[in-house]
Scaffold this motif. Sequence first.
Motif, short mmCIF file in Angstrom:
data_model
loop_
_atom_site.label_atom_id
_atom_site.label_comp_id
_atom_site.label_asym_id
_atom_site.label_seq_id
_atom_site.Cartn_x
_atom_site.Cartn_y
_atom_site.Cartn_z
N UNK A 50 0.91 -14.93 5.16
CA UNK A 50 1.65 -13.71 4.92
C UNK A 50 2.96 -13.62 5.70
N UNK A 51 3.78 -12.73 5.25
CA UNK A 51 5.02 -12.37 5.92
C UNK A 51 4.72 -11.98 7.36
N UNK A 52 5.60 -12.38 8.26
CA UNK A 52 5.43 -12.07 9.68
C UNK A 52 5.22 -10.58 9.88
N UNK A 53 4.22 -10.25 10.68
CA UNK A 53 4.01 -8.84 11.03
C UNK A 53 3.07 -8.11 10.08
N UNK A 54 2.71 -8.74 8.96
CA UNK A 54 1.82 -8.06 8.02
C UNK A 54 0.37 -8.27 8.46
N UNK A 55 -0.32 -7.19 8.74
CA UNK A 55 -1.72 -7.32 9.17
C UNK A 55 -2.62 -7.54 7.97
N UNK A 56 -3.77 -8.13 8.24
CA UNK A 56 -4.77 -8.38 7.20
C UNK A 56 -5.16 -7.06 6.53
N UNK A 57 -5.28 -6.03 7.36
CA UNK A 57 -5.72 -4.73 6.87
C UNK A 57 -4.73 -4.16 5.84
N UNK A 58 -3.46 -4.20 6.19
CA UNK A 58 -2.44 -3.68 5.27
C UNK A 58 -2.36 -4.55 4.02
N UNK A 59 -2.44 -5.86 4.22
CA UNK A 59 -2.39 -6.75 3.06
C UNK A 59 -3.52 -6.43 2.09
N UNK A 60 -4.73 -6.26 2.62
CA UNK A 60 -5.86 -5.96 1.73
C UNK A 60 -5.69 -4.64 1.00
N UNK A 61 -5.07 -3.70 1.67
CA UNK A 61 -4.79 -2.42 1.02
C UNK A 61 -3.84 -2.63 -0.17
N UNK A 62 -2.82 -3.45 0.06
CA UNK A 62 -1.88 -3.77 -1.03
C UNK A 62 -2.59 -4.46 -2.19
N UNK A 63 -3.46 -5.42 -1.86
CA UNK A 63 -4.13 -6.18 -2.92
C UNK A 63 -5.02 -5.27 -3.77
N UNK A 64 -5.71 -4.35 -3.09
CA UNK A 64 -6.57 -3.39 -3.80
C UNK A 64 -5.76 -2.54 -4.75
N UNK A 65 -4.61 -2.05 -4.25
CA UNK A 65 -3.75 -1.20 -5.06
C UNK A 65 -3.28 -1.96 -6.31
N UNK A 66 -2.93 -3.22 -6.11
CA UNK A 66 -2.43 -4.00 -7.24
C UNK A 66 -3.54 -4.29 -8.24
N UNK A 67 -4.73 -4.47 -7.73
CA UNK A 67 -5.87 -4.66 -8.63
C UNK A 67 -6.04 -3.40 -9.49
N UNK A 68 -5.97 -2.23 -8.83
CA UNK A 68 -6.10 -0.97 -9.56
C UNK A 68 -4.98 -0.80 -10.58
N UNK A 69 -3.79 -1.28 -10.23
CA UNK A 69 -2.64 -1.13 -11.13
C UNK A 69 -2.57 -2.21 -12.21
N UNK A 70 -3.51 -3.14 -12.18
CA UNK A 70 -3.52 -4.20 -13.19
C UNK A 70 -2.37 -5.17 -13.07
N UNK A 71 -1.91 -5.42 -11.85
CA UNK A 71 -0.83 -6.39 -11.63
C UNK A 71 -1.38 -7.80 -11.78
N UNK A 72 -0.71 -8.63 -12.58
CA UNK A 72 -1.19 -9.98 -12.85
C UNK A 72 -1.39 -10.76 -11.54
N UNK A 73 -2.61 -11.18 -11.29
CA UNK A 73 -3.01 -11.91 -10.08
C UNK A 73 -2.64 -11.20 -8.77
N UNK A 74 -2.39 -9.90 -8.88
CA UNK A 74 -1.97 -9.13 -7.70
C UNK A 74 -3.04 -8.99 -6.64
N UNK A 75 -4.30 -9.18 -7.03
CA UNK A 75 -5.41 -9.01 -6.08
C UNK A 75 -5.74 -10.29 -5.32
N UNK A 76 -5.07 -11.40 -5.68
CA UNK A 76 -5.40 -12.69 -5.07
C UNK A 76 -4.41 -13.01 -3.93
N UNK A 77 -4.93 -13.00 -2.69
CA UNK A 77 -4.05 -13.26 -1.54
C UNK A 77 -3.36 -14.61 -1.66
#
Length: 395
Positions: free
Chosen positions: A98-125
Amino acid sequence: PAEQHNLDEPFTIGCQDVSKLVTRPRENAVLVMLARNSELQEARATIRNVEDKFNKWFKYPVLFLNNEPWSEEFMRVMKETVSGEAKFEVIPEGIWGPTEGLTEEVMNKYLKQQEADGVYKGQIAGYHHMCRFYSGEFYSLEALKEYKYYWRLEPGVSYSCSLTYDPFLEMARRGKKYGYTVALWEEPNTCPSLFRAVDEFRTQNNIPMHPNWKAMIDTETNWLLKPAPIRWLLGKMLRREHYNIKGEKWNLCHYWSNFEIADLDFFRGDQYQRLFKHLDKSGGFYRERWGDAPVHSLAVHLLLEAKELHHFSDIGYYHHPFWQCPQNAKGRQLLDDVMIGEASQKMTEEQEGGFGCRCECGLGNSDDFRMRNNRGICLERMQQPAAWTRASWWD
Ligand code: GDP
Ligand code: MN
């Protein structure tokens, strides 16, 4: 005759006598494939195909990249399959990630949101890591330092024509820095703030709005020219996606990066690397799911001249679910597909065998989309006479 209609012509027409062309020294170039051990079969099929259509004559090295250690089997099979040298690299930690400074916690939050939004492969780190890697870190790899050009391959893609000339040599000879096959519209929900971030970089660095950049902008939404009430309405739209601060809208065009033949010096150069860092800092590789393809495409349009781009219209290429088949390729099914205007009409009889060489595409082999007139929406506005533009450009 490129001067006549300002077209980005294919480097050659038809088949060449390769024995006359395979001369030493070759261009300083490498074929690159990022893959996982689990993709052995697809990777092997692609390499066999590329060897058969091209590399058995030219014998360029192939560099395999992985974020994990390569399995013995993968290396053994590839060494057997590549005619040139096969090289295996493990991407160092810190580069893949991940980008410098991005915590695992925040990243997972983003991935969940993208999954909910139906973003293509957005849930895959891993997919985000891959996109960020190919957007920037890739170009700083020690293993690429010695090369000037790369040709990007992916497991599972295939080439349907023989390439009987050296594309690297032609790129060098003609001053080309970025070559593509397929142009498409990006999925809007993967990159709502990408265009704004790129345009911010443009403004901060006083990079002029030359025609190449404007070709990426949907001028119909140029609200500054419109009367006040409409401007108010469109002003509200500024908060919507894909607008820069002036209300100009990106047309979402991008060159598919699963095929690329490009000049490494452009991407490892100061300007591109600064753009990448700007984008990385803005967080969009994880908060959104920016693909490396739109990042490359916007950069190419921002920083290169139109004449430095090349559409490989003579390369038959397939990546699910799209394929490109050269104009007039022997065996093409629908003859009305072959015309893109003057260029085809002017082709002489001996050229009518096609832009490509020994193509096997166009035989109506699948439900996949066949790209038509696929110079694409990016370059088309920039280079083709107005009469050639069309509303629809694929089947
Ligand atoms: P798509 O074509 O954009 O849907 O994505 P792909 O699944 O084809 O991935 C693009 C490229 O990145 C391919 O070469 C994959 O093998 C590679 N890739 C994607 N994710 C990973 C990963 O986590 N590890 C490695 N080593 N390669 C990956
Ligand atoms: Mn792919």
